[in-house]
Design an enzyme around this catalytic site. Structure first.
Site, PDB file in Angstrom:
ATOM      1  N   ARG A  50       0.284  -0.799  -0.087  1.00 32.90           N
ATOM      2  CA  ARG A  50      -0.314   0.024  -0.160  1.00 32.90           C
ATOM      3  C   ARG A  50       0.410   1.070  -0.450  1.00 32.90           C
ATOM      4  NH1 ARG A  50      -1.150   1.701   4.892  1.00 32.90           N
ATOM      5  NH2 ARG A  50      -2.014   0.047   5.245  1.00 32.90           N
ATOM      6  N   TYR A 102     -17.640  15.737 -15.733  1.00 34.95           N
ATOM      7  CA  TYR A 102     -17.954  14.748 -15.314  1.00 34.95           C
ATOM      8  C   TYR A 102     -19.565  14.250 -14.312  1.00 34.95           C
ATOM      9  CZ  TYR A 102     -17.970   9.489 -13.784  1.00 34.95           C
ATOM     10  OH  TYR A 102     -19.208   8.412 -13.711  1.00 34.95           O
ATOM     11  N   ASP A 174      -8.365  18.931 -14.420  1.00 33.50           N
ATOM     12  CA  ASP A 174      -9.075  17.676 -15.077  1.00 33.50           C
ATOM     13  C   ASP A 174      -8.571  17.359 -16.499  1.00 33.50           C
ATOM     14  OD1 ASP A 174      -9.928  15.449 -15.307  1.00 33.50           O
ATOM     15  OD2 ASP A 174     -11.503  15.224 -14.121  1.00 33.50           O
ATOM     16  N   LYS A 199      -9.263   6.385 -19.225  1.00 35.53           N
ATOM     17  CA  LYS A 199      -9.184   6.539 -20.253  1.00 35.53           C
ATOM     18  C   LYS A 199      -8.496   6.995 -21.055  1.00 35.53           C
ATOM     19  CE  LYS A 199     -13.120   7.734 -18.349  1.00 35.53           C
ATOM     20  NZ  LYS A 199     -13.688   6.588 -17.028  1.00 35.53           N
TER      21      LYS A 199
END
Ligand code: P1T
Length: 383
Positions: A50, A102, A174, A199
């Site tokens: 992690r 979005y 973004d 994406k």
């Protein structure tokens, strides 16, 4: 307007060094959760996956290189990356957000974070004066998505950043829709870049991921701490897949861009199409700005179809090369109905005000033959 030639080289080599032990040219998949220590807290730099994993480290270097940033951080989704940025704020902080983001980004802000006494104000940032008027003494962050999802509005990153910095607010961009190949927000003064790597960066519709890039040491420490303490990290296999995808990003973007321009021009001339939203068309209200701040327009095209909702659905169902699905940026072309799909969580009133209605269709142009994309649209529009 074109891809920087050096970017074709950069993406192939970004973050990747031959493996020091074996010489393997590709970064190995370190599929491990933990690392054996010689004595308590004496280890080779990794103690738990992690906190850090060599495959993810390579990916984070690649992410930094893509945006020309000092630092990159990898997350398990685009929204997890956004969440990590918001988690550096304090209760009472005010965030200015561009209105056409979005749907999931708006939902994250409105429904998950607003209850922690953070305020999110959604405004149209295509007019820079709106930003100036909305900045408050407690504005800590200005959140820009450009081009916007789904209406492909273009926001002036440099101008908004100048205003935000005068008010000591940070600017997040973004950059998912443009990809690092076509737009470099950090070079325009922005503080943080965020991507849904699901994406264009991933590019093959087979992973969910997110990235945050920045130059500032303190911001990096803060966001890295959220990544470590919160744990929304990608696994080694996803990290490997993303490293593989990055190598072809520039060649893919070149084709997405060319196909979208062809599709947008075709739709703009079609009698059944009411209006087309694509920053690469001279008729787009921010075309000049797009040409100035972008090196290409990427693969997203939205448009309003004439007719009633049943006709819209029938068009969507007749398409064969474009598949009806959420998401974007993959090699295969997709079509989406924002009102009923990706932006269903936007409050109805706001959807109406923005123009996300029953006739709006969003295309993600893939890397197939442009002729085949046009033929597909043509047969579906005819019938
Ligand atoms: O889905 P995820 O990887 O968590 O990324 C969220 C996200 C963030 N930013 C932008 C601009 C996005 O478009 C997305 C996700 N968008 C879709 C799934 C979509 O179809 O628009």
């Amino acid at each position: 307007m074109s891809i920087r030639p050096s970017d074709f080289t950069k993406v192939v080599h970004a973050g990747v060094e031959p493996d020091p032990r074996t010489g393997a040219i590709m970064t190995p998949i370190f599929q491990t959760s933990t690392y054996v220590q010689e004595a308590p807290n004496q280890h080779k730099g990794w103690d738990y996956s992690r906190a850090g994993n060599p495959t993810r480290d390579a990916l984070e270097e690649a992410f930094a290189a893509l945006e020309g940033a000092k630092y990159g951080l990898a997350f398990s989704s685009g929204l997890a990356a956004e969440q990590a940025i918001i988690q550096i704020l304090n209760p009472g902080d005010h965030v200015l957000v561009c209105d056409d983001v979005y749907g999931g980004t708006g939902r994250l802000f409105r429904r998950l974070f607003a209850k922690y006494n953070l305020t999110f104000e959604f405004i149209d940032m295509t007019a820079v004066k709106n930003v100036e008027a909305a900045i408050k003494p407690n504005t800590r962050l200005v959140w820009i998505e450009t081009p916007t999802n789904p209406l492909l509005k273009v926001i002036d990153i440099a101008a908004v950043t100048k205003l935000a910095h005068q008010a000591s607010a940070l600017v997040v961009v973004d950059n998912t829709f443009a990809s690092p190949i076509f737009q470099s927000p950090l070079e325009m003064g922005a503080d943080i870049v965020v991507h849904s790597t699901t994406k264009y960066i991933g590019g093959h519709s087979d992973i969910i991921g997110g990235a945050v890039m920045m130059n500032d040491d303190k911001l990096y420490e803060q966001i890295k701490f959220v990544q470590f303490a919160g744990g929304a990290v990608p696994g080694p296999f996803e990290s490997f897949l993303l490293l593989r995808s990055v190598k072809t990003l520039a060649v893919r973007m070149e084709k997405h861009d060319a196909n979208a321009l062809t599709v947008a021009r075709y739709l703009a001339e079609h009698s059944r199409v009411k209006e087309v939203f694509f920053p690469g068309l001279p008729s787009h209200p921010q075309h000049a700005l797009a040409k100035k701040q972008m090196r290409g327009f990427a693969g997203m095209v939205s448009f309003n179809l004439k007719g009633n909702y049943d006709e819209v659905v029938s068009f969507l169902q007749k398409l064969k090369v474009f598949s009806l699905a959420e998401s974007l940026g993959g090699v295969e072309s997709l079509v989406n109905h924002p009102e009923k799909m990706t932006h269903a969580s936007v409050p109805e009133e706001m959807r109406k005000q923005l123009g996300i209605g029953p006739n709006l269709i969003r295309l993600s142009c893939g890397i197939e033959s442009a002729d085949d994309l046009i033929k597909d649209l043509d047969q579906a529009l005819k019938s």
